[in-house]
Design a protein around this motif. Sequence first.
Motif, PDB file in Angstrom:
ATOM      1  N   LEU A 176       0.719  -1.273  -0.071  1.00 66.10           N
ATOM      2  CA  LEU A 176      -0.047  -0.083  -0.217  1.00 66.10           C
ATOM      3  C   LEU A 176       0.906   1.029   0.083  1.00 66.10           C
ATOM      4  O   LEU A 176       1.875   1.436   0.867  1.00 66.10           O
ATOM      5  CB  LEU A 176      -0.918  -0.078   1.312  1.00 66.10           C
ATOM      6  CG  LEU A 176      -1.984  -0.914   1.340  1.00 66.10           C
ATOM      7  CD1 LEU A 176      -1.702  -2.390   1.494  1.00 66.10           C
ATOM      8  CD2 LEU A 176      -3.126  -0.558   2.589  1.00 66.10           C
ATOM      9  N   ILE A 177       0.449   2.326  -0.842  1.00 65.94           N
ATOM     10  CA  ILE A 177       1.202   3.484  -0.844  1.00 65.94           C
ATOM     11  C   ILE A 177       0.306   4.616  -0.786  1.00 65.94           C
ATOM     12  O   ILE A 177      -1.135   4.407  -1.235  1.00 65.94           O
ATOM     13  CB  ILE A 177       2.071   3.525  -2.278  1.00 65.94           C
ATOM     14  CG1 ILE A 177       3.140   2.846  -2.101  1.00 65.94           C
ATOM     15  CG2 ILE A 177       2.254   5.112  -2.500  1.00 65.94           C
ATOM     16  CD1 ILE A 177       4.009   2.885  -3.553  1.00 65.94           C
ATOM     17  N   GLY A 178       0.287   5.652   0.033  1.00 59.08           N
ATOM     18  CA  GLY A 178      -0.678   6.544   0.103  1.00 59.08           C
ATOM     19  C   GLY A 178      -0.028   8.034   0.183  1.00 59.08           C
ATOM     20  O   GLY A 178       1.098   8.189   0.257  1.00 59.08           O
ATOM     21  N   GLY A 179      -1.037   8.988   0.294  1.00 60.13           N
ATOM     22  CA  GLY A 179      -0.585  10.548   0.461  1.00 60.13           C
ATOM     23  C   GLY A 179      -1.272  11.391  -0.720  1.00 60.13           C
ATOM     24  O   GLY A 179      -1.690  10.760  -1.716  1.00 60.13           O
ATOM     25  N   ALA A 180      -1.188  12.474  -0.392  1.00 63.00           N
ATOM     26  CA  ALA A 180      -1.415  13.556  -1.394  1.00 63.00           C
ATOM     27  C   ALA A 180      -0.585  14.015  -2.382  1.00 63.00           C
ATOM     28  O   ALA A 180      -0.854  14.893  -2.919  1.00 63.00           O
ATOM     29  CB  ALA A 180      -2.155  14.671  -0.447  1.00 63.00           C
ATOM     30  N   GLY A 181       0.676  13.608  -2.385  1.00 59.53           N
ATOM     31  CA  GLY A 181       1.431  14.024  -3.440  1.00 59.53           C
ATOM     32  C   GLY A 181       1.154  14.049  -4.801  1.00 59.53           C
ATOM     33  O   GLY A 181       0.607  12.923  -5.110  1.00 59.53           O
ATOM     34  N   LYS A 182       1.490  14.972  -5.593  1.00 59.54           N
ATOM     35  CA  LYS A 182       0.767  15.134  -6.849  1.00 59.54           C
ATOM     36  C   LYS A 182       1.538  14.462  -7.848  1.00 59.54           C
ATOM     37  O   LYS A 182       0.835  13.996  -9.046  1.00 59.54           O
ATOM     38  CB  LYS A 182       0.482  16.472  -7.375  1.00 59.54           C
ATOM     39  CG  LYS A 182      -0.616  17.415  -6.335  1.00 59.54           C
ATOM     40  CD  LYS A 182      -0.919  18.895  -6.904  1.00 59.54           C
ATOM     41  CE  LYS A 182      -1.860  19.394  -5.867  1.00 59.54           C
ATOM     42  NZ  LYS A 182      -2.057  20.816  -6.136  1.00 59.54           N
ATOM     43  N   LYS A 183       2.871  14.298  -7.849  1.00 57.55           N
ATOM     44  CA  LYS A 183       3.742  13.891  -8.908  1.00 57.55           C
ATOM     45  C   LYS A 183       4.329  12.522  -8.351  1.00 57.55           C
ATOM     46  O   LYS A 183       4.180  11.484  -9.047  1.00 57.55           O
ATOM     47  CB  LYS A 183       4.666  14.776  -9.254  1.00 57.55           C
ATOM     48  CG  LYS A 183       3.969  16.017  -9.747  1.00 57.55           C
ATOM     49  CD  LYS A 183       5.149  16.953 -10.349  1.00 57.55           C
ATOM     50  CE  LYS A 183       4.662  18.354 -11.129  1.00 57.55           C
ATOM     51  NZ  LYS A 183       5.569  19.091 -11.505  1.00 57.55           N
ATOM     52  N   ARG A 184       5.457  12.368  -7.444  1.00 55.96           N
ATOM     53  CA  ARG A 184       6.068  11.357  -7.213  1.00 55.96           C
ATOM     54  C   ARG A 184       5.345  10.351  -6.378  1.00 55.96           C
ATOM     55  O   ARG A 184       5.262   9.188  -6.820  1.00 55.96           O
ATOM     56  CB  ARG A 184       7.216  11.894  -6.274  1.00 55.96           C
ATOM     57  CG  ARG A 184       8.328  10.837  -6.400  1.00 55.96           C
ATOM     58  CD  ARG A 184       9.683  11.342  -5.658  1.00 55.96           C
ATOM     59  NE  ARG A 184      10.734  10.356  -5.692  1.00 55.96           N
ATOM     60  CZ  ARG A 184      12.006  10.438  -5.262  1.00 55.96           C
ATOM     61  NH1 ARG A 184      12.162  11.732  -4.583  1.00 55.96           N
ATOM     62  NH2 ARG A 184      12.786   9.654  -5.410  1.00 55.96           N
ATOM     63  N   THR A 185       4.217  10.622  -5.688  1.00 57.53           N
ATOM     64  CA  THR A 185       3.512   9.827  -5.345  1.00 57.53           C
ATOM     65  C   THR A 185       2.847   8.668  -6.022  1.00 57.53           C
ATOM     66  O   THR A 185       2.606   7.451  -6.026  1.00 57.53           O
ATOM     67  CB  THR A 185       2.692  10.520  -3.928  1.00 57.53           C
ATOM     68  OG1 THR A 185       3.266  11.000  -2.879  1.00 57.53           O
ATOM     69  CG2 THR A 185       1.495   9.179  -3.375  1.00 57.53           C
TER      70      THR A 185
END
Length: 310
Positions: A176-185
Amino acid sequence: MDLRIFTEPQQGATYSTLLRVAKAAEDLGFDAFFRSDHYLKMGGVSGLPGPTDAWVTLAGLARETSRIRLGTLMTAATFRYPGPLAISVAQVDEMSGGRVELGLGSGWYEEEHTAYGLPFPSLKERFDRYEEQLAVITGLWRTPEGETFSFDGDHYRLVDSPALPKPAQRPGPPVLIGGAGKKRTPRLAAAYADEFNMPFANLPEVREQFDRVRQAVADAGRDAGSMTYSVAQVLCVGRDEEEVRRRAAAIGREPAELRENGLAGTPDEVVAKLEGFAAAGAARAYLQVLDLGDLDHLELVASKVMPRVR
Protein backbone atom coordinates in the motif's frame (compact mmCIF):
# COMPACT_ATOMS: atom_id res chain seq x y z
CA MET A 1 -16.94 -1.59 0.13
CA ASP A 2 -14.70 -3.34 2.65
CA LEU A 3 -14.49 -1.74 6.09
CA ARG A 4 -11.18 -1.99 7.94
CA ILE A 5 -10.34 -0.96 11.49
CA PHE A 6 -7.34 1.37 11.80
CA THR A 7 -5.75 2.16 15.17
CA GLU A 8 -3.16 4.65 16.48
CA PRO A 9 -1.47 2.82 19.37
CA GLN A 10 1.20 5.48 19.90
CA GLN A 11 -1.55 7.54 21.53
CA GLY A 12 -1.63 5.01 24.37
CA ALA A 13 -2.36 1.28 24.05
CA THR A 14 -0.91 -2.00 25.25
CA TYR A 15 -0.69 -5.14 23.15
CA SER A 16 -3.58 -6.57 25.19
CA THR A 17 -5.75 -3.63 24.19
CA LEU A 18 -4.87 -4.05 20.53
CA LEU A 19 -5.59 -7.76 20.75
CA ARG A 20 -9.07 -7.09 22.17
CA VAL A 21 -9.83 -4.66 19.35
CA ALA A 22 -8.44 -6.96 16.66
CA LYS A 23 -10.44 -9.94 17.94
CA ALA A 24 -13.59 -7.84 18.17
CA ALA A 25 -13.03 -6.59 14.62
CA GLU A 26 -12.61 -10.17 13.43
CA ASP A 27 -15.68 -11.43 15.26
CA LEU A 28 -17.80 -8.54 13.97
CA GLY A 29 -16.91 -9.18 10.33
CA PHE A 30 -14.54 -6.32 9.55
CA ASP A 31 -12.17 -7.04 6.69
CA ALA A 32 -8.90 -6.08 8.35
CA PHE A 33 -7.15 -4.69 11.41
CA PHE A 34 -4.46 -2.11 10.66
CA ARG A 35 -2.29 -0.02 12.90
CA SER A 36 -0.05 2.99 12.54
CA ASP A 37 3.73 2.65 12.81
CA HIS A 38 4.81 5.48 15.11
CA TYR A 39 7.11 5.75 18.11
CA LEU A 40 5.77 8.95 19.67
CA LYS A 41 2.34 10.25 20.64
CA MET A 42 0.76 13.21 18.88
CA GLY A 43 -1.32 15.93 20.48
CA GLY A 44 -2.31 16.54 24.07
CA VAL A 45 -2.42 12.98 25.39
CA SER A 46 -0.12 11.16 27.77
CA GLY A 47 0.79 8.33 25.41
CA LEU A 48 1.08 5.93 28.35
CA PRO A 49 2.18 3.17 28.50
CA GLY A 50 4.29 4.15 25.47
CA PRO A 51 4.61 2.94 21.89
CA THR A 52 4.33 -0.64 20.69
CA ASP A 53 6.32 -1.85 17.71
CA ALA A 54 4.07 -2.35 14.68
CA TRP A 55 5.58 -5.57 13.34
CA VAL A 56 6.03 -7.16 16.76
CA THR A 57 2.35 -6.41 17.39
CA LEU A 58 1.27 -7.84 14.05
CA ALA A 59 3.34 -10.98 14.63
CA GLY A 60 1.45 -11.58 17.85
CA LEU A 61 -1.91 -10.90 16.22
CA ALA A 62 -0.99 -13.21 13.35
CA ARG A 63 -1.01 -16.12 15.81
CA GLU A 64 -4.06 -15.00 17.79
CA THR A 65 -6.46 -14.30 14.91
CA SER A 66 -7.57 -16.56 12.10
CA ARG A 67 -9.37 -14.62 9.36
CA ILE A 68 -8.85 -10.89 9.53
CA ARG A 69 -6.15 -9.29 7.41
CA LEU A 70 -3.36 -7.38 9.17
CA GLY A 71 -1.21 -4.46 8.13
CA THR A 72 0.27 -1.00 8.62
CA LEU A 73 -0.74 2.49 7.58
CA MET A 74 2.10 3.30 7.17
CA THR A 75 5.44 1.80 8.13
CA ALA A 76 8.07 4.53 7.80
CA ALA A 77 10.99 3.89 5.48
CA THR A 78 13.17 5.82 7.94
CA PHE A 79 12.61 3.22 10.69
CA ARG A 80 14.13 0.09 9.15
CA TYR A 81 16.53 -1.15 6.50
CA PRO A 82 14.67 -2.65 3.53
CA GLY A 83 16.29 -6.10 3.66
CA PRO A 84 15.42 -6.81 7.31
CA LEU A 85 11.97 -5.29 6.81
CA ALA A 86 11.33 -7.65 3.90
CA ILE A 87 12.33 -10.56 6.16
CA SER A 88 10.09 -9.41 9.04
CA VAL A 89 7.03 -8.90 6.85
CA ALA A 90 7.56 -12.22 5.07
CA GLN A 91 7.84 -14.00 8.42
CA VAL A 92 4.67 -12.39 9.80
CA ASP A 93 2.91 -13.25 6.55
CA GLU A 94 3.86 -16.91 7.00
CA MET A 95 2.82 -16.78 10.67
CA SER A 96 -0.61 -15.46 9.65
CA GLY A 97 -1.17 -17.92 6.83
CA GLY A 98 -0.92 -15.20 4.20
CA ARG A 99 -2.98 -12.36 5.73
CA VAL A 100 -0.45 -9.52 5.87
CA GLU A 101 -0.29 -6.26 3.92
CA LEU A 102 2.56 -3.73 3.97
CA GLY A 103 1.74 -0.06 3.94
CA LEU A 104 5.01 1.81 3.41
CA GLY A 105 5.61 5.54 3.52
CA SER A 106 8.58 7.91 3.46
CA GLY A 107 8.33 8.95 7.14
CA TRP A 108 7.26 12.44 8.19
CA TYR A 109 7.11 12.92 11.98
CA GLU A 110 10.44 14.48 12.88
CA GLU A 111 9.90 14.54 16.65
CA GLU A 112 9.67 10.75 16.94
CA HIS A 113 12.96 10.41 15.09
CA THR A 114 14.61 12.85 17.48
CA ALA A 115 13.08 11.14 20.52
CA TYR A 116 14.43 7.70 19.60
CA GLY A 117 17.70 8.54 17.86
CA LEU A 118 16.61 7.92 14.27
CA PRO A 119 18.10 9.91 11.39
CA PHE A 120 15.63 12.27 9.70
CA PRO A 121 17.02 13.34 6.32
CA SER A 122 15.64 16.01 4.02
CA LEU A 123 12.32 15.38 2.28
CA LYS A 124 14.07 14.63 -1.01
CA GLU A 125 16.43 12.12 0.59
CA ARG A 126 13.56 10.48 2.49
CA PHE A 127 11.68 9.97 -0.78
CA ASP A 128 14.82 8.74 -2.53
CA ARG A 129 15.35 6.17 0.23
CA TYR A 130 11.66 5.30 0.16
CA GLU A 131 11.75 4.58 -3.57
CA GLU A 132 14.81 2.37 -3.16
CA GLN A 133 13.17 0.53 -0.27
CA LEU A 134 10.14 -0.24 -2.42
CA ALA A 135 12.41 -1.59 -5.15
CA VAL A 136 14.42 -3.72 -2.70
CA ILE A 137 11.49 -5.17 -0.75
CA THR A 138 9.43 -6.11 -3.80
CA GLY A 139 12.56 -7.31 -5.58
CA LEU A 140 13.49 -9.64 -2.73
CA TRP A 141 10.00 -11.12 -2.54
CA ARG A 142 9.72 -11.63 -6.30
CA THR A 143 13.10 -13.28 -6.80
CA PRO A 144 12.50 -16.99 -7.57
CA GLU A 145 13.77 -19.49 -5.03
CA GLY A 146 17.26 -20.65 -5.96
CA GLU A 147 18.14 -17.30 -7.53
CA THR A 148 19.77 -14.26 -5.95
CA PHE A 149 18.88 -10.58 -5.82
CA SER A 150 21.29 -7.66 -6.17
CA PHE A 151 20.60 -3.94 -6.02
CA ASP A 152 22.96 -0.99 -6.44
CA GLY A 153 21.27 2.20 -5.30
CA ASP A 154 22.46 5.50 -3.91
CA HIS A 155 21.41 4.52 -0.38
CA TYR A 156 21.16 0.72 -0.31
CA ARG A 157 23.36 -1.94 -1.90
CA LEU A 158 22.59 -5.66 -1.87
CA VAL A 159 24.91 -8.24 -3.40
CA ASP A 160 23.77 -11.78 -4.20
CA SER A 161 21.08 -11.89 -1.55
CA PRO A 162 19.37 -15.32 -1.33
CA ALA A 163 16.13 -13.30 -1.07
CA LEU A 164 14.76 -15.50 1.71
CA PRO A 165 12.43 -16.17 3.40
CA LYS A 166 9.57 -16.10 0.97
CA PRO A 167 6.21 -14.84 2.23
CA ALA A 168 3.14 -17.08 2.15
CA GLN A 169 1.52 -14.79 -0.44
CA ARG A 170 3.16 -14.84 -3.84
CA PRO A 171 4.78 -12.88 -5.27
CA GLY A 172 4.44 -11.07 -1.95
CA PRO A 173 2.03 -9.36 0.44
CA PRO A 174 0.03 -6.49 -1.06
CA VAL A 175 1.90 -3.17 -0.92
CA LEU A 176 0.00 0.00 0.00
CA ILE A 177 1.15 3.50 -0.87
CA GLY A 178 -0.75 6.63 0.13
CA GLY A 179 -0.68 10.39 0.39
CA ALA A 180 -1.56 13.61 -1.35
CA GLY A 181 1.65 14.19 -3.33
CA LYS A 182 0.75 15.19 -6.86
CA LYS A 183 3.68 13.82 -8.86
CA ARG A 184 6.07 11.37 -7.22
CA THR A 185 3.48 9.63 -5.04
CA PRO A 186 1.24 8.59 -7.97
CA ARG A 187 4.30 7.46 -9.95
CA LEU A 188 5.57 5.30 -7.08
CA ALA A 189 2.09 3.87 -6.56
CA ALA A 190 1.87 2.91 -10.22
CA ALA A 191 5.32 1.30 -10.08
CA TYR A 192 5.04 -0.66 -6.82
CA ALA A 193 1.61 -0.59 -5.15
CA ASP A 194 -1.33 -2.94 -5.15
CA GLU A 195 -3.43 -0.37 -3.31
CA PHE A 196 -3.48 3.42 -3.14
CA ASN A 197 -4.83 5.05 0.01
CA MET A 198 -5.93 8.66 0.38
CA PRO A 199 -6.01 9.52 4.08
CA PHE A 200 -8.09 12.16 5.88
CA ALA A 201 -9.23 14.06 2.79
CA ASN A 202 -12.57 15.38 1.61
CA LEU A 203 -14.40 13.95 -1.39
CA PRO A 204 -13.12 16.44 -4.01
CA GLU A 205 -9.52 15.88 -2.85
CA VAL A 206 -10.03 12.12 -2.99
CA ARG A 207 -11.40 12.31 -6.53
CA GLU A 208 -8.50 14.46 -7.71
CA GLN A 209 -5.82 12.21 -6.22
CA PHE A 210 -7.46 9.02 -7.45
CA ASP A 211 -7.50 10.56 -10.94
CA ARG A 212 -3.78 11.33 -10.71
CA VAL A 213 -3.02 7.77 -9.67
CA ARG A 214 -5.25 6.35 -12.41
CA GLN A 215 -3.33 8.40 -14.96
CA ALA A 216 0.01 7.22 -13.53
CA VAL A 217 -1.20 3.61 -13.71
CA ALA A 218 -2.16 4.11 -17.36
CA ASP A 219 1.16 5.82 -18.13
CA ALA A 220 2.99 2.85 -16.59
CA GLY A 221 1.14 0.46 -18.89
CA ARG A 222 -0.67 -1.28 -16.05
CA ASP A 223 -4.16 -2.68 -16.27
CA ALA A 224 -6.54 -0.21 -14.63
CA GLY A 225 -8.12 -2.96 -12.56
CA SER A 226 -4.82 -3.93 -10.96
CA MET A 227 -4.95 -1.01 -8.49
CA THR A 228 -7.27 -0.92 -5.49
CA TYR A 229 -8.29 2.51 -4.18
CA SER A 230 -9.12 3.28 -0.55
CA VAL A 231 -9.68 6.09 1.94
CA ALA A 232 -8.91 6.53 5.64
CA GLN A 233 -11.22 8.57 7.87
CA VAL A 234 -11.57 9.16 11.60
CA LEU A 235 -14.68 7.41 12.95
CA CYS A 236 -17.34 8.82 15.27
CA VAL A 237 -20.75 7.17 14.89
CA GLY A 238 -23.68 7.35 17.29
CA ARG A 239 -27.22 6.07 17.35
CA ASP A 240 -28.36 9.60 18.12
CA GLU A 241 -26.85 13.06 18.54
CA GLU A 242 -26.15 12.56 22.24
CA GLU A 243 -24.06 9.47 21.47
CA VAL A 244 -22.22 11.30 18.69
CA ARG A 245 -21.35 14.12 21.10
CA ARG A 246 -20.18 11.66 23.75
CA ARG A 247 -17.89 9.82 21.35
CA ALA A 248 -16.52 13.06 19.92
CA ALA A 249 -15.76 14.36 23.43
CA ALA A 250 -13.96 11.11 24.30
CA ILE A 251 -11.40 11.81 21.57
CA GLY A 252 -11.22 15.56 22.14
CA ARG A 253 -13.08 16.58 18.97
CA GLU A 254 -16.26 18.45 18.08
CA PRO A 255 -19.13 16.76 16.21
CA ALA A 256 -19.37 19.49 13.57
CA GLU A 257 -15.65 19.32 12.81
CA LEU A 258 -15.74 15.53 12.64
CA ARG A 259 -18.72 15.61 10.29
CA GLU A 260 -16.69 17.82 7.97
CA ASN A 261 -13.37 16.00 8.26
CA GLY A 262 -14.29 12.40 9.05
CA LEU A 263 -16.96 9.73 9.16
CA ALA A 264 -19.20 11.13 11.86
CA GLY A 265 -22.86 11.29 12.75
CA THR A 266 -25.64 8.76 12.65
CA PRO A 267 -25.33 5.53 10.67
CA ASP A 268 -27.37 7.13 7.87
CA GLU A 269 -24.92 10.04 7.63
CA VAL A 270 -21.90 7.75 7.62
CA VAL A 271 -23.39 5.46 4.97
CA ALA A 272 -24.09 8.47 2.73
CA LYS A 273 -20.49 9.66 3.03
CA LEU A 274 -19.10 6.20 2.36
CA GLU A 275 -21.29 5.96 -0.73
CA GLY A 276 -19.71 9.18 -1.98
CA PHE A 277 -16.23 7.73 -1.58
CA ALA A 278 -17.36 4.53 -3.28
CA ALA A 279 -18.66 6.54 -6.23
CA ALA A 280 -15.19 8.11 -6.53
CA GLY A 281 -13.68 4.62 -6.79
CA ALA A 282 -12.86 3.65 -3.21
CA ALA A 283 -13.26 -0.09 -2.63
CA ARG A 284 -12.14 0.10 1.02
CA ALA A 285 -12.42 2.46 3.96
CA TYR A 286 -10.04 2.44 6.90
CA LEU A 287 -11.98 3.53 9.98
CA GLN A 288 -9.63 5.29 12.38
CA VAL A 289 -10.77 4.27 15.86
CA LEU A 290 -9.20 6.50 18.51
CA ASP A 291 -11.05 5.33 21.64
CA LEU A 292 -9.88 1.72 21.82
CA GLY A 293 -11.93 0.97 24.91
CA ASP A 294 -15.24 1.60 23.15
CA LEU A 295 -15.97 -1.75 21.51
CA ASP A 296 -19.67 -0.84 21.30
CA HIS A 297 -18.59 1.66 18.65
CA LEU A 298 -17.39 -1.20 16.46
CA GLU A 299 -20.56 -3.19 17.11
CA LEU A 300 -22.70 -0.24 16.01
CA VAL A 301 -20.78 0.12 12.74
CA ALA A 302 -20.89 -3.62 12.12
CA SER A 303 -24.64 -3.83 12.61
CA LYS A 304 -25.87 -0.52 11.17
CA VAL A 305 -23.29 0.57 8.58
CA MET A 306 -21.45 -2.47 7.24
CA PRO A 307 -24.49 -4.32 5.81
CA ARG A 308 -25.49 -1.22 3.83
CA VAL A 309 -22.15 -0.58 2.11
CA ARG A 310 -21.01 -4.11 1.29
